[in-house]
Design an enzyme around this catalytic site. Sequence first.
Site, short mmCIF file in Angstrom:
data_model
loop_
_atom_site.label_atom_id
_atom_site.label_comp_id
_atom_site.label_asym_id
_atom_site.label_seq_id
_atom_site.Cartn_x
_atom_site.Cartn_y
_atom_site.Cartn_z
CE LYS A 119 -3.93 1.91 2.65
NZ LYS A 119 -4.78 1.74 3.85
CB SER A 156 -8.27 3.52 2.71
OG SER A 156 -7.33 2.97 3.61
CB SER A 186 -8.18 0.67 5.72
OG SER A 186 -8.81 1.91 5.77
#
Lengths: 471, 92
Positions: A65, A140, A164
């Site tokens: 990420k 996210s 997330s």
Amino acid sequence: MRKGECSASGHLEEKTKVIEQKEGQLNAFLHLDFEGARKKAGEIDEKIRKKKKLGKLAGLVIAIKDNICVEGMPCTAASKMLENYVAPYNATVVEKILQEDGIIIGKTNLDEFACGSDCTKSAFKISRNPVDTERVTGGSSGGSAVAVASGMADLALGSDTGGSIRCPASFCGVVGFKPTYGLVSRYGLLDLAMSFDQIGPFSKDTYGAALLMEVISGEDPRDSVTKGTKDRDYTRLLDKTKKKLKIGIAKEFFEGCDKEVEKVVKEIIEKLGERHEILEVPLPISRYSVPIYFLNVFAEFSSAMQKYDGLKYGAFWEELNLVDAVSEVRDRTLGKEVKRRILLGTYITMKEFKDAWYTKTLKARDLMRKEFDNAFKKVDLLASPTNPSLPWKIGEKNEDPVQMYLADTLTTTANICGIPAGVVKAAFCGKLPVGVQFMGRIGEDEKVLAAMKSVEELAGRDMDDEHNNRS
Amino acid sequence: MIDQDTLKKVAQISRLKLSEQEIQELQKDLNTILDYFSKINEIAAKGEEMYYVKAVRNAVRKDLPRKCDKDEKIRKAFNKKQENWLLAPRSL
């Protein structure tokens, strides 16, 4: 690979082909490093030739990420603020992956500074759900979920502050795991809210998540909350599946849930009853998870964001005085949701309003922790849906921030209490996957993984058959 | 309710220069959010203690100088510099 049946470079080339085919449509990545990945794969193949000991992740292609630092790669957190920032060091988790011979392929898309639940709030691109490209990936950590779900990467890392990792895992039909707070070092993670954040794995199956957990968890002098964490053999502990576990469900978890989500999650929990004991537990405070979570997060986030001033790194400053230069650069580079959160966090912690808001949210957070502590005196685990709804269409829920926040109702509880939680595909609604979530006691991450494996064993085979017939 | 003057003050403390239009939009958003979140009053009074991270123990280390081999890379990220120094705008 160890038997010499395939090479790291060969495997990487297969993944590269998948990326070339699918990335244009799915937008999972913000940065790809084929050259670096090929170099690493070459080193692993050299080790194989020389019969040297291979790391646990040898040859596996891993996506990170874009709020976790990888030395020499950009780290943007999907914000214009950090558009030109190149990380000067590796996060501890990245260092550990490289030591175990994992191949890092690139950085994945997210909502700006991880503020969002659908990966549409990136400043650069909107990731698309591989199951239905008109729909959101969840967020996210949407890009990481997409990379694994579409076969562009074997494993991925995300960060989970209020769901997330788990939300996009559920929406994209993969495994996602949020470890106990303090189990995995956050050194090198751009923080959202420091008393909630954890880094965790994405994978196709529970075994993959356990393997990555084994590598990334453990004490790190650079993150003080990891102190006292023992290294554990999570893949071996998965065999605990055979033990009968007490699994609690609360009626509150299904309030506000779409009927179809409720149905498939209840069905899988019923199936689990063949192996484990299912009990009803009351959790009335969990109804307040969204306000408790967000108010705490706003306060911590507004403080975490102070370091982005456009001086040391990130966006530029103009020839103004200090205060104006900082305000100007922040206004120009930060997105709307990030601004909302900074403003609310500042507001609720101001001297005049602190007692009315922040003090209360801290008390409410403690109430919730006590309620969950009590529940865990009766049960080993809690089971729930991951999200109250199926993945929505891109662009829906953009107007009303409260509606977006409510999507996190069921995932925020684990971060509020610091407990481990994992998600595994339970079934499909039409063609859309639905994940079931398990939460466990602090430090009992292996039991959560064991329950997730139970689901794979009980539901896995007939579900795949059903899906193949349909598609 | 956050009124416009309060919002302007909050924005200033938050180091955010907001346009008039942004102030209008954000005022509406923030009040919608806080209105919903005032739900917390239904339970907060029952809480006795304020939350803190219980699992955290003191982690102390010896305060010894360590070598950092990243200084060149860190300096590279500076937006403006003079030799090895970070240049910042005037504060006065």
